[in-house]
Design a protein around this motif. Structure first.
Motif, PDB file in Angstrom:
ATOM      1  N   UNK A 213     -68.373  12.271  42.105  1.00 59.20           N
ATOM      2  CA  UNK A 213     -68.283  11.270  41.037  1.00 59.20           C
ATOM      3  C   UNK A 213     -67.780  11.858  39.726  1.00 59.20           C
ATOM      4  N   UNK A 214     -68.145  13.091  39.464  1.00 58.31           N
ATOM      5  CA  UNK A 214     -67.685  13.738  38.231  1.00 58.31           C
ATOM      6  C   UNK A 214     -66.204  14.078  38.305  1.00 58.31           C
ATOM      7  N   UNK A 215     -65.743  14.484  39.488  1.00 63.40           N
ATOM      8  CA  UNK A 215     -64.351  14.923  39.640  1.00 63.40           C
ATOM      9  C   UNK A 215     -63.396  13.779  39.942  1.00 63.40           C
ATOM     10  N   UNK A 216     -63.888  12.710  40.574  1.00 64.38           N
ATOM     11  CA  UNK A 216     -63.003  11.671  41.085  1.00 64.38           C
ATOM     12  C   UNK A 216     -63.464  10.271  40.668  1.00 64.38           C
ATOM     13  N   UNK A 217     -63.515  10.000  39.357  1.00 57.91           N
ATOM     14  CA  UNK A 217     -63.883   8.660  38.897  1.00 57.91           C
ATOM     15  C   UNK A 217     -62.719   7.683  39.077  1.00 57.91           C
ATOM     16  N   UNK A 218     -63.029   6.390  38.956  1.00 63.23           N
ATOM     17  CA  UNK A 218     -61.951   5.422  38.963  1.00 63.23           C
ATOM     18  C   UNK A 218     -61.303   5.356  37.580  1.00 63.23           C
ATOM     19  N   UNK A 219     -60.345   4.479  37.416  1.00 60.32           N
ATOM     20  CA  UNK A 219     -59.572   4.439  36.177  1.00 60.32           C
ATOM     21  C   UNK A 219     -60.407   4.032  34.963  1.00 60.32           C
ATOM     22  N   UNK A 220     -61.569   3.416  35.191  1.00 60.41           N
ATOM     23  CA  UNK A 220     -62.449   3.035  34.084  1.00 60.41           C
ATOM     24  C   UNK A 220     -63.585   4.032  33.905  1.00 60.41           C
ATOM     25  N   UNK A 221     -63.518   5.144  34.653  1.00 57.11           N
ATOM     26  CA  UNK A 221     -64.567   6.155  34.553  1.00 57.11           C
ATOM     27  C   UNK A 221     -65.759   5.885  35.439  1.00 57.11           C
ATOM     28  N   UNK A 222     -65.669   4.871  36.302  1.00 61.57           N
ATOM     29  CA  UNK A 222     -66.779   4.511  37.176  1.00 61.57           C
ATOM     30  C   UNK A 222     -66.898   5.413  38.394  1.00 61.57           C
ATOM     31  N   UNK A 223     -68.078   5.393  39.008  1.00 62.54           N
ATOM     32  CA  UNK A 223     -68.331   6.232  40.178  1.00 62.54           C
ATOM     33  C   UNK A 223     -67.639   5.641  41.407  1.00 62.54           C
ATOM     34  N   UNK A 224     -67.285   6.509  42.351  1.00 62.16           N
ATOM     35  CA  UNK A 224     -66.542   6.073  43.539  1.00 62.16           C
ATOM     36  C   UNK A 224     -67.146   6.564  44.849  1.00 62.16           C
ATOM     37  N   UNK A 225     -68.107   7.471  44.763  1.00 64.16           N
ATOM     38  CA  UNK A 225     -68.607   8.155  45.961  1.00 64.16           C
ATOM     39  C   UNK A 225     -69.096   7.180  47.027  1.00 64.16           C
ATOM     40  N   UNK A 226     -69.990   6.280  46.658  1.00 66.60           N
ATOM     41  CA  UNK A 226     -70.626   5.415  47.655  1.00 66.60           C
ATOM     42  C   UNK A 226     -69.605   4.588  48.427  1.00 66.60           C
ATOM     43  N   UNK A 227     -68.648   4.021  47.705  1.00 65.94           N
ATOM     44  CA  UNK A 227     -67.657   3.166  48.358  1.00 65.94           C
ATOM     45  C   UNK A 227     -66.729   3.985  49.252  1.00 65.94           C
ATOM     46  N   UNK A 228     -66.308   5.139  48.750  1.00 65.79           N
ATOM     47  CA  UNK A 228     -65.399   5.989  49.521  1.00 65.79           C
ATOM     48  C   UNK A 228     -66.076   6.471  50.801  1.00 65.79           C
ATOM     49  N   UNK A 229     -67.316   6.945  50.682  1.00 63.38           N
ATOM     50  CA  UNK A 229     -68.031   7.447  51.859  1.00 63.38           C
ATOM     51  C   UNK A 229     -68.284   6.329  52.865  1.00 63.38           C
ATOM     52  N   UNK A 230     -68.663   5.161  52.375  1.00 63.39           N
ATOM     53  CA  UNK A 230     -68.877   4.024  53.273  1.00 63.39           C
ATOM     54  C   UNK A 230     -67.620   3.715  54.078  1.00 63.39           C
ATOM     55  N   UNK A 231     -66.480   3.655  53.387  1.00 61.60           N
ATOM     56  CA  UNK A 231     -65.221   3.359  54.075  1.00 61.60           C
ATOM     57  C   UNK A 231     -64.832   4.479  55.031  1.00 61.60           C
ATOM     58  N   UNK A 232     -65.034   5.729  54.599  1.00 57.92           N
ATOM     59  CA  UNK A 232     -64.657   6.875  55.433  1.00 57.92           C
ATOM     60  C   UNK A 232     -65.513   6.960  56.690  1.00 57.92           C
ATOM     61  N   UNK A 233     -66.789   6.594  56.582  1.00 61.18           N
ATOM     62  CA  UNK A 233     -67.665   6.633  57.758  1.00 61.18           C
ATOM     63  C   UNK A 233     -67.273   5.565  58.777  1.00 61.18           C
ATOM     64  N   UNK A 234     -66.809   4.425  58.298  1.00 64.23           N
ATOM     65  CA  UNK A 234     -66.310   3.407  59.226  1.00 64.23           C
ATOM     66  C   UNK A 234     -65.100   3.943  59.975  1.00 64.23           C
ATOM     67  N   UNK A 235     -64.195   4.583  59.247  1.00 61.30           N
ATOM     68  CA  UNK A 235     -63.018   5.172  59.900  1.00 61.30           C
ATOM     69  C   UNK A 235     -63.439   6.224  60.916  1.00 61.30           C
ATOM     70  N   UNK A 236     -64.352   7.094  60.513  1.00 61.58           N
ATOM     71  CA  UNK A 236     -64.785   8.169  61.414  1.00 61.58           C
ATOM     72  C   UNK A 236     -65.405   7.593  62.690  1.00 61.58           C
ATOM     73  N   UNK A 237     -66.228   6.557  62.531  1.00 62.57           N
ATOM     74  CA  UNK A 237     -66.884   5.947  63.690  1.00 62.57           C
ATOM     75  C   UNK A 237     -65.864   5.324  64.631  1.00 62.57           C
ATOM     76  N   UNK A 238     -64.854   4.691  64.074  1.00 61.52           N
ATOM     77  CA  UNK A 238     -63.853   4.017  64.902  1.00 61.52           C
ATOM     78  C   UNK A 238     -62.821   4.989  65.459  1.00 61.52           C
ATOM     79  N   UNK A 239     -62.568   6.067  64.720  1.00 56.38           N
ATOM     80  CA  UNK A 239     -61.463   6.957  65.067  1.00 56.38           C
ATOM     81  C   UNK A 239     -61.915   8.153  65.894  1.00 56.38           C
TER      82      UNK A 239
END
Length: 443
Positions: A213-239
């Motif tokens: 979250x500190x290194x990779x915020x969105x354009x408004x400075x918001x956190x991104x970890x939870x959403x990114x990990x959620x999406x990545x885990x769906x990909x991992x499960x399917x792939x």
């Protein structure tokens, strides 16, 4: 040259020219180091003469076999080639993140002229045509959709891939498509599409939640970890396979082994974490004084890798992958990634550069996707670079695994592509030692 080292509480030797690797005892290690003209002090005094003589005979036998202290027996002439096998296609210079260490300047890529633009479908199709036309008799061709954030130009990716599938049938080619994404906008529809069409999917996550979250915020400075990990885990499960979680560590997380382990504990088993490369005056820069900490982190990570191997918590760490029996051909080992020759980058406007790190640098523009490569001197400049033109590689045990390091790093921090980026060298050598130790122990 024979390199000896200790890792995971064991001793090892690698014969540089033959590639032979051994787990050895402390006596053999000392005798090899003595042959390397190193001072071993009074170490041998604790061994009986019969033990020493027996170890020396064994070493001599391996020397006769050509497995220790072997000589280089190749002649290599760097002959430029005009066949291209891979393109990094910067499909978008837009991005929905504001990463604190972004090498691409948030999408600027060294040039304000192309900021926040998407590649047109016509240019993307021209990339396919260019690769086919310049691939010679190569069958397998590679295209990595990169950015910026590629998913901000998703429809163009789909249309370009569809065009590529049509063309590969006409020209007897096989396209291996890859996409590198921050996964913030990744949907299940995209995942299903990638599972059908993408040879590999690379997702950027930097490890622990607070680090990411500190290194990779969105354009408004918001956190991104939870959403990114959620999406990545769906990909991992399917792939399941052919994906990578690819992160970056900086001065903010010198204890990066914890980030790799955190990613593994989340359920990801294909992981790469790369050191950031920044000028010393950048607050996130890795500096020489950090090296002892970082080298120890690789040891910690190797121990965890070994501990988990064969369990349901096992993970694959990219930099611990090593092929001691096959691996790249000699030319590849000498010249590296093929930057400026086999591998090229295409910017959003169709300009061609040696690799993505040079996108937007006008002095390295080689031509464009419609008219082809016009400045072949740039191509030949990179292709002529190899281990034999890099003096710092001469006596390095890692040279055939490293191929002299990243040319972009060498140029930026050493002044030319044949110079060494010391920090990268030291980290690479440690990774290779850990990889060899794990390969020998776990085989």
């Amino acid at each position: 040259m024979v390199h000896t080292f200790s890792c995971l509480y064991k001793d090892f030797a690698i014969d540089v020219e033959s590639g032979s690797c051994f787990e050895i005892d402390s006596l053999t290690k000392a005798l090899i180091e003595q042959k390397n003209s190193l001072d071993i002090g009074d170490f041998l005094a604790s061994y009986a003469k019969a033990q020493i003589d027996e170890a020396k005979l064994e070493i001599d036998e391996f020397i006769k076999r050509g497995s220790l202290f072997s000589e280089s027996n190749f002649n290599f002439e760097s002959t430029p080639i005009d066949q291209v096998k891979a393109l990094c296609v910067n499909i978008s210079h837009k991005c929905n993140l504001a990463c604190s260490y972004c090498f691409a300047g948030g999408g600027d890529y060294h040039s304000k002229e192309t900021t926040s633009k998407n590649m047109s479908l016509a240019t993307a199709k021209a990339c396919i045509d260019f690769l086919i036309k310049n691939s010679g008799n190569r069958y397998n061709l590679e295209i990595d959709f990169f950015g910026g954030e590629p998913l901000l130009n998703y429809q163009t990716i789909k249309d370009a891939v569809a065009y590529g599938r049509e063309q590969e049938k006409l020209y007897n080619k096989n396209f291996k498509f890859t996409v590198t994404t921050n996964a913030l906008n990744l949907t299940e529809e995209m995942i299903d599409y990638f599972n059908k069409e993408m040879h590999n999917v690379v997702i950027s996550i930097d490890g622990r939640e607070n680090i990411h979250n500190k290194a990779r915020p969105d354009l408004k400075g918001g956190v991104t970890f939870s959403k990114v990990v959620k999406n990545a885990l769906v990909l991992k499960k399917k792939r399941q396979t052919s994906y990578y979680i690819r992160g970056t560590f900086t001065a903010n997380n010198l204890d990066f082994s914890k980030d790799v382990i955190a990613l593994a504990d989340l359920g990801f088993d294909q992981i790469s974490l790369e050191p950031v490369v920044l000028p010393d005056n950048h607050p996130l820069a890795i500096k020489e004084e950090h090296l002892p900490i970082l080298l120890n982190q690789y040891e910690i990570l190797a121990a965890e890798y070994q501990k988990r191997k064969g369990t349901d918590k096992a993970f694959n760490f990219f930099h611990f992958n090593i092929d001691l029996k096959g691996g790249p051909c000699l030319k590849k080992r000498l010249s590296g990634c093929g930057v400026g020759g086999e591998y090229l980058c295409v910017s959003v406007d169709g300009s061609i550069y040696p690799c993505h790190r040079f996108d937007g640098m006008k002095e390295y523009r080689m031509g464009d996707i419609e008219s082809g490569i016009k400045n072949k001197e740039i191509s030949y400049y990179f292709q002529k670079s190899n281990l034999l033109t890099k003096p710092h590689c001469n006596n390095c045990f890692a040279k055939y695994f490293c191929s002299g390091g990243c040319n972009a790093n060498n140029l930026e921090f050493g002044g030319n592509i044949n110079a060494a980026h010391k920090i990268s060298c030291e980290l690479m050598k440690k990774r290779i030692e850990c990889a060899i130790a794990l390969k020998v122990i776990c085989s």
